[in-house]
Design an enzyme around this catalytic site. Structure first.
Site, PDB file in Angstrom:
ATOM      1  N   ILE A 229     -21.445 -19.538  19.840  1.00 28.93           N
ATOM      2  CA  ILE A 229     -21.487 -18.464  20.679  1.00 28.93           C
ATOM      3  C   ILE A 229     -20.932 -18.788  22.261  1.00 28.93           C
ATOM      4  CG2 ILE A 229     -22.837 -16.457  21.768  1.00 28.93           C
ATOM      5  CD1 ILE A 229     -24.578 -16.653  19.346  1.00 28.93           C
TER       6      ILE A 229
ATOM      7  N   GLN B 248     -27.194 -19.788  26.542  1.00 30.87           N
ATOM      8  CA  GLN B 248     -27.278 -19.853  24.996  1.00 30.87           C
ATOM      9  C   GLN B 248     -27.753 -21.197  24.656  1.00 30.87           C
ATOM     10  OE1 GLN B 248     -25.444 -16.944  23.941  1.00 30.87           O
ATOM     11  NE2 GLN B 248     -25.468 -16.422  26.118  1.00 30.87           N
TER      12      GLN B 248
ATOM     13  N   SER C 164     -33.559 -13.170  20.197  1.00 33.40           N
ATOM     14  CA  SER C 164     -33.372 -13.239  18.819  1.00 33.40           C
ATOM     15  C   SER C 164     -34.181 -12.051  18.165  1.00 33.40           C
ATOM     16  CB  SER C 164     -33.864 -14.553  18.350  1.00 33.40           C
ATOM     17  OG  SER C 164     -34.133 -14.744  17.148  1.00 33.40           O
TER      18      SER C 164
ATOM     19  N   TYR D 100     -39.550 -21.162  15.851  1.00 34.00           N
ATOM     20  CA  TYR D 100     -38.390 -20.577  16.362  1.00 34.00           C
ATOM     21  C   TYR D 100     -38.866 -19.354  16.944  1.00 34.00           C
ATOM     22  CZ  TYR D 100     -33.645 -18.908  17.064  1.00 34.00           C
ATOM     23  OH  TYR D 100     -32.693 -18.196  17.610  1.00 34.00           O
TER      24      TYR D 100
ATOM     25  N   LYS E  72     -38.515 -18.018  20.868  1.00 30.08           N
ATOM     26  CA  LYS E  72     -37.887 -16.896  21.649  1.00 30.08           C
ATOM     27  C   LYS E  72     -38.379 -15.806  22.292  1.00 30.08           C
ATOM     28  CE  LYS E  72     -33.873 -18.619  20.968  1.00 30.08           C
ATOM     29  NZ  LYS E  72     -32.497 -18.721  22.038  1.00 30.08           N
TER      30      LYS E  72
ATOM     31  N   VAL F  32     -25.575 -13.326  14.156  1.00 27.73           N
ATOM     32  CA  VAL F  32     -24.311 -13.612  14.636  1.00 27.73           C
ATOM     33  C   VAL F  32     -23.135 -14.323  13.643  1.00 27.73           C
ATOM     34  CG1 VAL F  32     -22.610 -13.874  16.725  1.00 27.73           C
ATOM     35  CG2 VAL F  32     -25.168 -13.301  16.633  1.00 27.73           C
TER      36      VAL F  32
ATOM     37  N   ARG G 294     -37.008 -18.402   0.992  1.00 28.53           N
ATOM     38  CA  ARG G 294     -37.250 -19.280   2.294  1.00 28.53           C
ATOM     39  C   ARG G 294     -38.514 -19.005   2.809  1.00 28.53           C
ATOM     40  NH1 ARG G 294     -32.412 -20.660   5.901  1.00 28.53           N
ATOM     41  NH2 ARG G 294     -33.064 -18.683   6.956  1.00 28.53           N
TER      42      ARG G 294
ATOM     43  N   ASP H  15     -38.838 -16.336   6.249  1.00 24.87           N
ATOM     44  CA  ASP H  15     -37.630 -15.233   6.121  1.00 24.87           C
ATOM     45  C   ASP H  15     -37.965 -14.008   5.912  1.00 24.87           C
ATOM     46  OD1 ASP H  15     -35.302 -16.275   6.457  1.00 24.87           O
ATOM     47  OD2 ASP H  15     -34.853 -16.636   4.221  1.00 24.87           O
TER      48      ASP H  15
END
Ligand SMILES: NC(=O)c1ccc[n+]([C@@H]2O[C@H](COP(=O)([O-])OP(=O)(O)OC[C@H]3O[C@@H](n4cnc5c(N)ncnc54)[C@H](O)[C@@H]3O)[C@@H](O)[C@H]2O)c1
Length: 322
Positions: free
Chosen positions: A13, A77, A121, A145, A149, A175, A280, A283
């Protein structure tokens, strides 16, 4: 002309943002430690007198302070992406994504930058099942993660209230597009599937393939960064925005589209069949953004549906991976 610091500017990105803002004659400073970014992403910019590369780590406050010198805006980023990576090594993800983020906020505050726009995110929606996702309704994070975020959003909010900074978080939803890395253990699903299909290897779908995502083409993300960076509307600042298209596609449909578009270059790809593995950890089944807030407050108008984006991405991969 304004000077923009793009952290993580050698990544997917960040390098696309760099290309765009250089084309608009901004001065761009890139801060990156090449943890997951690549020199080949930024080589075309080395000749541009408006481009500066600082090779360094956001975990080092002195490096962050050096990078913000004379900067008007920051598009932050730099982070370690990937849910599985953070499950395997939460300490490093936290160091980069939380401590590194805090360093950047401190450096931005002390340098009195005009605005700090950062990559948030969709993982912040966590276990919330409501669809479409609206910014005000989040669940509990499902991975380290996602925690990092979410903490970014909390810190940005506190810095705006405590130090009067202007911050905007962009909650990116899956993205994809040119220069997204197809290699490595933590490659994102679209470049990974494209590479596998181009090699006539069976793409592996986690689960039955009916999980869906709001896949967002890079040009829509660039637009959101520019709008967030430049808005003068006080109501639009110090908040977070879904950065997405507002449409969802299942993994099975994604494979179908990719096969169709890639078959135009190599007809044998139409015969490659995916295989299925287990779902996973971490998810969520479905992800779909409401983009009403970005439309109303920033004037966001996505230019690329998934379809249009996939066609452009596939063309790019065909020309650059072959
Ligand atoms: N790609 C997506 O779908 C997506 C979705 C949600 C959020 N995001 C966020 O968007 C941002 C950019 O993601 P991307 O897809 O371009 O990933 P990327 O891995 O291609 O880019 C991240 C960049 O940050 C750099 N970096 C990592 N650790 C660093 C450190 N300690 N110091 C300096 N630089 C460092 C990497 O070298 C890389 O160039 C990240 O914050 C990511 O969490 C991405």
């Amino acid at each position: 002309m304004y000077k923009v610091l793009i952290t993580g500017g050698a990544g997917f990105i960040g390098s696309n943002l760099t290309e765009y803002f250089l084309s608009k004659n901004y001065k761009v400073v890139c801060l990156d430690n090449f943890a997951t970014g690549h020199r080949h992403n930024i080589e075309p910019f080395f000749q541009n007198p408006n481009y500066t590369l600082i090779e360094g780590d956001i975990r080092d406050l002195e490096v962050c302070k050096k990078a913000v010198d004379g900067v008007d805006y920051i598009l932050h980023q730099a982070a370690l992406g990937s849910v599985p990576r953070s499950i395997k090594d939460p300490i490093t993800s936290n160091d980069v994504n939380v401590s590194g983020f805090l360093n950047m906020l401190i450096a931005a505050r002390d340098a009195k930058v005009k605005r700090f726009v950062y990559a948030a995110s969709s993982s912040t929606y966590g276990d919330s099942e409501s669809l479409p996702k609206i910014e005000e309704v989040i669940g509990k994070p499902l991975s380290p993660y996602a925690v990092t975020k979410y903490v970014n959003e909390l810190y940005a909010d506190v810095f705006s209230k405590t130090y009067g900074m202007q911050c905007i978080g962009l909650r990116y939803f899956n993205v994809f597009g040119r220069r997204q890395d197809p290699n490595g253990a933590y490659a994102a699903v679209i470049p990974l599937f494209v590479k596998q299909l181009m090699n006539h290897e069976a793409p592996k779908i986690n689960g039955e393939g009916n999980y869906s995502r709001d896949f967002t083409y890079i040009d829509n993300v660039i637009q959101m960064n520019e709008l967030a960076m430049l808005t003068n509307d006080a109501e639009a600042i110090n908040t977070v925005y879904n950065t997405a298209v507002g449409d969802r596609t299942t993994l099975n449909d994604l494979i179908k589209y990719l096969k169709e578009y890639l078959s135009e270059f190599d007809i044998e790809i139409s015969q490659v069949q995916p295989i299925h593995g287990p779902n996973r950890v971490g998810d969520i089944p479905h992800s779909l953004a409401s983009i009403e807030k970005a439309k109303a407050l920033l004037g966001y108008k996505p230019t690329h549906t998934i379809d249009k984006g996939l066609k452009e991405a596939v063309q790019w991969y065909w020309e650059n991976l072959k």
